[in-house]
Design a protein around this motif. Structure first.
Motif, PDB file in Angstrom:
ATOM      1  N   ARG A 135       9.250  -0.907  -2.928  1.00  0.00           N
ATOM      2  CA  ARG A 135       9.357   0.363  -3.662  1.00  0.00           C
ATOM      3  C   ARG A 135       7.970   0.893  -4.009  1.00  0.00           C
ATOM      4  NH1 ARG A 135      11.271   5.064  -4.048  1.00  0.00           N
ATOM      5  NH2 ARG A 135      11.717   5.817  -6.112  1.00  0.00           N
ATOM      6  N   ALA A 136       7.045   0.019  -4.346  1.00  0.00           N
ATOM      7  CA  ALA A 136       5.672   0.443  -4.637  1.00  0.00           C
ATOM      8  C   ALA A 136       5.032   1.059  -3.403  1.00  0.00           C
ATOM      9  CB  ALA A 136       4.837  -0.729  -5.142  1.00  0.00           C
ATOM     10  N   ALA A 137       5.302   0.490  -2.241  1.00  0.00           N
ATOM     11  CA  ALA A 137       4.754   1.034  -0.995  1.00  0.00           C
ATOM     12  C   ALA A 137       5.296   2.441  -0.748  1.00  0.00           C
ATOM     13  CB  ALA A 137       5.089   0.120   0.169  1.00  0.00           C
ATOM     14  N   GLU A 138       6.575   2.649  -1.034  1.00  0.00           N
ATOM     15  CA  GLU A 138       7.178   3.977  -0.855  1.00  0.00           C
ATOM     16  C   GLU A 138       6.544   4.991  -1.798  1.00  0.00           C
ATOM     17  OE1 GLU A 138      11.320   3.357  -1.561  1.00  0.00           O
ATOM     18  OE2 GLU A 138      11.544   2.019   0.162  1.00  0.00           O
ATOM     19  N   LEU A 139       6.403   4.621  -3.067  1.00  0.00           N
ATOM     20  CA  LEU A 139       5.825   5.539  -4.047  1.00  0.00           C
ATOM     21  C   LEU A 139       4.344   5.785  -3.783  1.00  0.00           C
ATOM     22  CD1 LEU A 139       7.631   4.366  -7.293  1.00  0.00           C
ATOM     23  CD2 LEU A 139       8.152   6.343  -5.850  1.00  0.00           C
ATOM     24  N   ARG A 140       3.647   4.761  -3.320  1.00  0.00           N
ATOM     25  CA  ARG A 140       2.233   4.915  -2.952  1.00  0.00           C
ATOM     26  C   ARG A 140       2.093   5.953  -1.844  1.00  0.00           C
ATOM     27  NH1 ARG A 140       0.041  -0.078   0.078  1.00  0.00           N
ATOM     28  NH2 ARG A 140       1.551   0.781   1.509  1.00  0.00           N
TER      29      ARG A 140
END
Length: 88
Positions: A57-62
């Motif tokens: 999820r962090a990769a998506e938001l990044r």
């Protein structure tokens, strides 16, 4: 500025380890201005670190956040993440 659905973010598992979850929450904090001023460079930095530690999820938001940032801000965020990873 990127918009985040906090309800979706807060109900899901951010990563797996407690450390990764904390790093992800740091990104959310700076991206949304929760208890601080909005700082997209810091948000990208923490999302990047959480993504490196395995948080999808962090990769998506990044990636979403990176689309809204200037090249200079993006470079700053990447450098700060690299420096943090080197130190820790």
């Amino acid at each position: 500025m990127a918009r985040f659905d906090l309800q979706t973010v807060e109900t899901g598992d951010a990563g797996g380890s407690a450390q990764t979850d904390i790093l992800f929450e740091m990104g959310i904090m700076y991206a949304t201005g929760r208890d601080c001023a909005i700082d997209l460079v810091a948000a990208h930095k923490w999302f990047n670190i959480a993504a490196i530690k395995g948080c999808d999820r962090a990769a998506e938001l990044r990636a979403e956040l990176g689309k809204t940032m200037s090249k200079i801000d993006l470079a700053t965020a990447l450098r700060e993440a690299r420096e943090w990873m080197t130190a820790h």
